[in-house]
Enzyme design. Structure first.
Site, PDB file in Angstrom:
ATOM      1  N   CYS A  75       1.583  -5.625  10.594  1.00 53.23           N
ATOM      2  CA  CYS A  75       0.361  -5.302   9.696  1.00 53.23           C
ATOM      3  C   CYS A  75       0.381  -3.664   9.641  1.00 53.23           C
ATOM      4  O   CYS A  75      -0.222  -3.141  10.570  1.00 53.23           O
ATOM      5  CB  CYS A  75      -0.756  -6.074  10.213  1.00 53.23           C
ATOM      6  SG  CYS A  75      -2.107  -5.661   8.826  1.00 53.23           S
ATOM      7  N   HIS A 154       8.845 -10.229   3.490  1.00 56.24           N
ATOM      8  CA  HIS A 154       8.526  -9.758   2.181  1.00 56.24           C
ATOM      9  C   HIS A 154       9.543  -9.833   1.232  1.00 56.24           C
ATOM     10  O   HIS A 154      10.849  -9.932   1.349  1.00 56.24           O
ATOM     11  CB  HIS A 154       8.595  -8.132   2.269  1.00 56.24           C
ATOM     12  CG  HIS A 154       7.180  -7.707   3.330  1.00 56.24           C
ATOM     13  ND1 HIS A 154       6.011  -7.539   2.605  1.00 56.24           N
ATOM     14  CD2 HIS A 154       7.164  -7.522   4.518  1.00 56.24           C
ATOM     15  CE1 HIS A 154       5.042  -7.372   3.801  1.00 56.24           C
ATOM     16  NE2 HIS A 154       5.682  -7.245   4.838  1.00 56.24           N
ATOM     17  N   GLU A 200      -0.566 -10.948  -0.303  1.00 54.74           N
ATOM     18  CA  GLU A 200      -0.250 -11.105   0.777  1.00 54.74           C
ATOM     19  C   GLU A 200      -0.020 -12.523   1.279  1.00 54.74           C
ATOM     20  O   GLU A 200      -1.046 -13.410   0.773  1.00 54.74           O
ATOM     21  CB  GLU A 200      -1.245 -10.460   1.813  1.00 54.74           C
ATOM     22  CG  GLU A 200      -1.001  -8.839   1.809  1.00 54.74           C
ATOM     23  CD  GLU A 200      -1.539  -8.313   2.765  1.00 54.74           C
ATOM     24  OE1 GLU A 200      -1.839  -9.073   3.795  1.00 54.74           O
ATOM     25  OE2 GLU A 200      -1.875  -7.210   2.785  1.00 54.74           O
ATOM     26  N   CYS A 209      -0.885  -3.068   1.265  1.00 57.46           N
ATOM     27  CA  CYS A 209      -0.389  -3.693   2.108  1.00 57.46           C
ATOM     28  C   CYS A 209       0.725  -2.797   2.702  1.00 57.46           C
ATOM     29  O   CYS A 209       1.554  -2.455   1.853  1.00 57.46           O
ATOM     30  CB  CYS A 209       0.419  -4.931   1.477  1.00 57.46           C
ATOM     31  SG  CYS A 209       1.251  -5.835   2.676  1.00 57.46           S
ATOM     32  N   GLY A 212       4.282  -4.022   3.347  1.00 59.70           N
ATOM     33  CA  GLY A 212       4.729  -4.359   1.904  1.00 59.70           C
ATOM     34  C   GLY A 212       5.219  -3.164   1.428  1.00 59.70           C
ATOM     35  O   GLY A 212       6.189  -3.218   0.533  1.00 59.70           O
TER      36      GLY A 212
HETATM   37  N1  LIG Z   1      -0.264 -10.969   5.385  1.00 56.36           N
HETATM   38  C1  LIG Z   1       0.589 -10.430   5.979  1.00 56.36           C
HETATM   39  C2  LIG Z   1       0.065  -9.523   7.289  1.00 56.36           C
HETATM   40  C3  LIG Z   1      -0.846  -8.440   6.964  1.00 56.36           C
HETATM   41  C4  LIG Z   1       0.003  -7.367   6.162  1.00 56.36           C
HETATM   42  C5  LIG Z   1      -0.647  -6.184   5.549  1.00 56.36           C
HETATM   43  N2  LIG Z   1      -2.117  -6.368   5.501  1.00 56.36           N
HETATM   44  C6  LIG Z   1       0.064  -4.922   5.974  1.00 56.36           C
HETATM   45  O1  LIG Z   1      -0.971  -3.987   5.941  1.00 56.36           O
HETATM   46  O2  LIG Z   1       0.923  -4.834   6.323  1.00 56.36           O
HETATM   47  C7  LIG Z   1       1.610 -11.439   6.737  1.00 56.36           C
HETATM   48  O3  LIG Z   1       1.248 -12.260   6.965  1.00 56.36           O
HETATM   49  O4  LIG Z   1       2.720 -10.868   6.990  1.00 56.36           O
END
Ligand SMILES: N[C@H](CCC[C@H](N)C(=O)O)C(=O)O
Length: 270
Positions: A75, A154, A200, A209, A212
């Site tokens: 994250c 991703h 997400e 993100c 992301g």
């Molecule tokens: N939902 C993402 C985790 C949070 C990613 C995002 N909040 C970031 O800043 O990288 C997952 O399940 O892989």
């Protein structure tokens, strides 16, 4: 019994952070979901826990949980927030975060921005992961996305507009992604600038993100669409991403403390 937490955000991607270094808390998936609920709980995009590091040279072990209770290996925005928190607690401007995806060196700059070395992207189909052997640069899905892992899966769609955003949930759950996936929609505005929106995994559309943004730059570089150093504009603001020549992805952006709070965990699900 009251348990304290930090409420932080990175470009509006917000987190509830529990420090378990003084003792483990019973944060079950159901309790995580209840705490993350924006009406009945504290509310956040991810819940983050801190534990004593066990990896060589790391300062803290960080875990990330989505509002559906699922755990994520990475994250980016929360990693910047934890690095900032450790700096404020210890004065150490270069904390090292141990995560499920690896050990991430960070640096809190004099201007307050935080840089995290998010490590190297994983580009093989089994590492993303995908359901079968295939070229991760062109997935057999309408919209021809590319896939990469930053420690979490991703898929990046290169788009002219964001009308596909409403398909994010169906794409997140496509059988091509055995662990589901974060779905990024990237508009290339110049060889040095991407406009990105992300649905997400386990959270839905967020204001930003970090992982992301890293995946979008990596996939765009692989497609020959942008330079290795790129500005990514998200709904919540700007991240500077560099896919360095050593293969590591550096992410730079803000981190902010919203408030500190306390909850009685016993009142949140079993
Ligand atoms: N939902 C993402 C985790 C949070 C990613 C995002 N909040 C970031 O800043 O990288 C997952 O399940 O892989």
């Amino acid at each position: 019994m009251q348990t304290s937490f930090y409420k932080m955000h990175g470009l509006g991607n917000d987190f509830v952070i529990f420090d378990e270094r003084a003792g483990h808390l019973s944060l079950t998936p159901a309790r995580i979901a209840a705490l993350a609920d924006r009406r009945r709980g504290v509310g956040c995009d991810q819940l983050v826990t801190l534990r004593p590091a066990c990896a060589e040279g790391a300062d803290v072990f960080v875990r990330f949980f989505n509002p559906d209770g699922s755990e994520a290996g990475a994250c980016g925005n929360a990693s910047r927030c934890v690095a900032d928190l450790v700096f404020w607690q210890t004065g150490n401007r270069t904390p090292v975060l141990q995560t499920r995806a690896g050990t991430l060196p960070a640096r809190v700059e004099q201007d307050g921005l935080v840089t995290v070395d998010m490590g190297t992207p994983k580009l093989d189909w089994q590492a993303v992961p995908l359901a079968a052997e295939m070229d991760t640069l062109h997935l057999p899905l309408a919209g021809d996305p590319a896939a990469a892992s930053m420690g979490n899966p991703h898929a990046t769609f290169f788009v002219k507009d964001f009308s596909m955003l409403s398909h994010g949930s169906a794409l997140e759950h496509d059988p091509l992604f055995p662990d589901r996936a974060n779905i990024g929609f990237a508009r290339i505005d110049s060889p040095e600038r991407i406009r990105l929106k992300v649905h997400e995994r386990g959270a839905g559309v967020t204001e930003a993100c970090g992982s992301g943004a890293c995946a979008a730059v990596v996939n765009a570089v692989r497609r020959g669409l942008v330079a290795r150093r790129c500005t990514v504009e998200l709904d919540g603001g700007i991240l500077e991403i560099e896919w360095a020549e050593n293969g590591h992805v550096l992410m730079t952006g803000p981190a902010a403390m919203a408030f500190e709070g306390r909850v009685d965990l016993a009142t949140y699900a079993p």
